[in-house]
Write an enzyme that holds these catalytic residues in place. Structure first.
Site, PDB file in Angstrom:
ATOM      1  N   PRO A 213       0.786  -1.230   0.000  1.00 57.58           N
ATOM      2  CA  PRO A 213       0.000   0.000   0.000  1.00 57.58           C
ATOM      3  C   PRO A 213       0.818   1.281   0.000  1.00 57.58           C
ATOM      4  CG  PRO A 213      -0.326  -1.245   2.042  1.00 57.58           C
ATOM      5  CD  PRO A 213       0.456  -2.109   1.111  1.00 57.58           C
ATOM      6  N   ASN A 214       0.288   2.226  -0.742  1.00 55.78           N
ATOM      7  CA  ASN A 214       0.799   3.603  -0.837  1.00 55.78           C
ATOM      8  C   ASN A 214       2.049   3.737  -1.707  1.00 55.78           C
ATOM      9  OD1 ASN A 214      -1.218   4.787   0.963  1.00 55.78           O
ATOM     10  ND2 ASN A 214      -0.196   3.617   2.561  1.00 55.78           N
TER      11      ASN A 214
ATOM     12  N   ARG B 227       4.872  11.083  -2.299  1.00 57.38           N
ATOM     13  CA  ARG B 227       4.578  10.920  -0.881  1.00 57.38           C
ATOM     14  C   ARG B 227       5.870  11.008  -0.072  1.00 57.38           C
ATOM     15  NH1 ARG B 227       4.836   4.807   1.048  1.00 57.38           N
ATOM     16  NH2 ARG B 227       4.025   5.015   3.139  1.00 57.38           N
TER      17      ARG B 227
ATOM     18  N   TYR C 175      11.062   8.709   1.189  1.00 62.37           N
ATOM     19  CA  TYR C 175      11.005   7.670   0.154  1.00 62.37           C
ATOM     20  C   TYR C 175      11.668   8.086  -1.170  1.00 62.37           C
ATOM     21  CZ  TYR C 175       7.755   5.581   3.434  1.00 62.37           C
ATOM     22  OH  TYR C 175       7.200   5.037   4.565  1.00 62.37           O
TER      23      TYR C 175
ATOM     24  N   ASN D 119       8.210  -5.533  -1.260  1.00 65.41           N
ATOM     25  CA  ASN D 119       8.131  -4.417  -0.322  1.00 65.41           C
ATOM     26  C   ASN D 119       6.685  -4.403   0.167  1.00 65.41           C
ATOM     27  OD1 ASN D 119       7.941  -2.122   1.136  1.00 65.41           O
ATOM     28  ND2 ASN D 119       9.017  -0.809  -0.327  1.00 65.41           N
TER      29      ASN D 119
ATOM     30  N   ALA E 273       3.249  -0.990   4.595  1.00 67.36           N
ATOM     31  CA  ALA E 273       2.685  -1.050   5.948  1.00 67.36           C
ATOM     32  C   ALA E 273       2.310  -2.475   6.373  1.00 67.36           C
ATOM     33  CB  ALA E 273       1.477  -0.143   6.038  1.00 67.36           C
TER      34      ALA E 273
ATOM     35  N   HIS F  59       4.366  -4.780   8.925  1.00 69.16           N
ATOM     36  CA  HIS F  59       4.307  -4.715  10.381  1.00 69.16           C
ATOM     37  C   HIS F  59       3.024  -5.319  10.954  1.00 69.16           C
ATOM     38  CE1 HIS F  59       7.448  -1.969   9.242  1.00 69.16           C
ATOM     39  NE2 HIS F  59       6.575  -1.157   8.664  1.00 69.16           N
TER      40      HIS F  59
ATOM     41  N   ASP G  18       1.972 -15.968   5.951  1.00 70.50           N
ATOM     42  CA  ASP G  18       1.506 -17.343   5.676  1.00 70.50           C
ATOM     43  C   ASP G  18       1.604 -17.670   4.186  1.00 70.50           C
ATOM     44  OD1 ASP G  18       0.998 -17.783   8.335  1.00 70.50           O
ATOM     45  OD2 ASP G  18      -1.189 -17.649   8.180  1.00 70.50           O
TER      46      ASP G  18
ATOM     47  N   GLU H 188      13.034  -9.304   1.191  1.00 71.19           N
ATOM     48  CA  GLU H 188      12.187  -8.210   1.692  1.00 71.19           C
ATOM     49  C   GLU H 188      12.919  -6.885   1.468  1.00 71.19           C
ATOM     50  OE1 GLU H 188      11.366  -8.919   5.816  1.00 71.19           O
ATOM     51  OE2 GLU H 188      10.586  -6.897   6.162  1.00 71.19           O
TER      52      GLU H 188
ATOM     53  N   HIS I 232      12.797  -2.618   1.937  1.00 72.45           N
ATOM     54  CA  HIS I 232      12.228  -1.356   2.433  1.00 72.45           C
ATOM     55  C   HIS I 232      13.080  -0.229   1.899  1.00 72.45           C
ATOM     56  CE1 HIS I 232       9.759  -3.744   5.000  1.00 72.45           C
ATOM     57  NE2 HIS I 232      10.837  -4.369   5.426  1.00 72.45           N
ATOM     58  N   ILE I 233      12.437   0.763   1.352  1.00 74.73           N
ATOM     59  CA  ILE I 233      13.172   1.906   0.792  1.00 74.73           C
ATOM     60  C   ILE I 233      13.861   2.675   1.924  1.00 74.73           C
ATOM     61  CG2 ILE I 233      12.857   4.113  -0.415  1.00 74.73           C
ATOM     62  CD1 ILE I 233      10.411   2.686  -1.826  1.00 74.73           C
ATOM     63  N   SER I 234      13.118   2.907   2.986  1.00 74.89           N
ATOM     64  CA  SER I 234      13.664   3.644   4.132  1.00 74.89           C
ATOM     65  C   SER I 234      14.319   2.679   5.116  1.00 74.89           C
ATOM     66  CB  SER I 234      12.536   4.418   4.828  1.00 74.89           C
ATOM     67  OG  SER I 234      11.605   3.514   5.390  1.00 74.89           O
TER      68      SER I 234
ATOM     69  N   ARG J  19      13.235   4.534  12.333  1.00 76.10           N
ATOM     70  CA  ARG J  19      11.937   5.216  12.358  1.00 76.10           C
ATOM     71  C   ARG J  19      11.131   4.801  13.599  1.00 76.10           C
ATOM     72  NH1 ARG J  19       9.294   4.829   6.595  1.00 76.10           N
ATOM     73  NH2 ARG J  19       7.992   6.477   7.525  1.00 76.10           N
TER      74      ARG J  19
ATOM     75  N   ARG K  52       7.585   0.278  13.348  1.00 75.11           N
ATOM     76  CA  ARG K  52       8.151  -0.181  12.070  1.00 75.11           C
ATOM     77  C   ARG K  52       9.336  -1.127  12.274  1.00 75.11           C
ATOM     78  NH1 ARG K  52       5.622   3.256   8.253  1.00 75.11           N
ATOM     79  NH2 ARG K  52       5.167   5.266   9.212  1.00 75.11           N
TER      80      ARG K  52
HETATM   81  C1  DHK Z   1       7.154   1.595   3.089  1.00 74.91           C
HETATM   82  C2  DHK Z   1       6.037   1.911   3.796  1.00 74.91           C
HETATM   83  O1  DHK Z   1       4.948   2.336   3.169  1.00 74.91           O
HETATM   84  C3  DHK Z   1       5.997   1.851   5.260  1.00 74.91           C
HETATM   85  O2  DHK Z   1       4.719   1.507   5.749  1.00 74.91           O
HETATM   86  C4  DHK Z   1       7.045   0.901   5.833  1.00 74.91           C
HETATM   87  C5  DHK Z   1       8.345   0.998   3.726  1.00 74.91           C
HETATM   88  C6  DHK Z   1       8.401   1.201   5.216  1.00 74.91           C
HETATM   89  C7  DHK Z   1       9.617   1.372   2.985  1.00 74.91           C
HETATM   90  O3  DHK Z   1      10.547   1.919   3.584  1.00 74.91           O
HETATM   91  O4  DHK Z   1       9.696   1.095   1.791  1.00 74.91           O
HETATM   92  O5  DHK Z   1       7.090   1.057   7.230  1.00 74.91           O
END
Ligand code: DHK
Length: 157
Positions: A11-12, A19, A24, A75, A78, A81, A88, A99, A101-103, A108, A112
């Protein structure tokens, strides 16, 4: 061993580039996809690059990958977490899972710092910005090759 790799985004991430760019970065998800496609061609991987804001859709894609793919880069955003369902589904997938994660999630908020997906992932990349996707593809290529060699009964001469 299939050289098709699924790159799944939660998501997002469709808002990447717009964003919170201080967290990011300014690249869009389309930019990330084209970088991944160029690298995949170099590595001899085929790619399915997908994004959804819906947990069940990500689960369905992991099920699809079970039948078709040699590896998954994910990735989960959200869902990292919160999602036992994604964990599963990944546990029902046989190939390597990386896995991304960009950040740097560990720098953080405390919520997270925990990842359900890490209980399954063969490797975790965090804080490398969008470069993390390329690193994940390189690692998947290595792991897919190693698995193919092991299945063929040892390294090729
Ligand atoms: C991206 C998100 O949208 C967050 O919910 C995660 C992750 C971190 C990222 O760093 O790519 O906590």
């Amino acid at each position: 061993m299939s050289r098709l790799v699924y790159v799944l985004n939660g998501p997002n991430l469709n808002l990447l580039g717009k964003r919170q760019p201080h967290i990011y970065g300014s690249e869009t998800l389309a930019d990330v996809e084209s970088g991944c496609r160029a690298l995949a061609a170099e590595l001899g991987l085929a790619l399915r690059f997908l994004q959804s804001n819906h947990e069940g859709q990500v689960v369905d894609w992991i099920h699809e990958a079970r039948e078709a793919a040699g590896g998954i880069a994910i990735n989960p955003a959200a869902h990292t977490h919160t999602s036992v369902a994604i964990l599963d589904a990944l546990n029902a997938f046989d190939g390597p899972v990386i896995e991304v994660h960009i950040s740097n999630v560990h720098k953080r908020e405390p919520f997270r710092h925990h990842s359900y997906v890490s209980l399954r992932a063969d490797g975790v990349i965090a804080g490398f910005g969008t470069q993390g996707y390329g690193l994940a593809l390189r690692r998947l290529a290595t792991l897919i090759d190693a698995k193919a060699e092991a299945e063929a009964g040892g390294p090729r001469s």
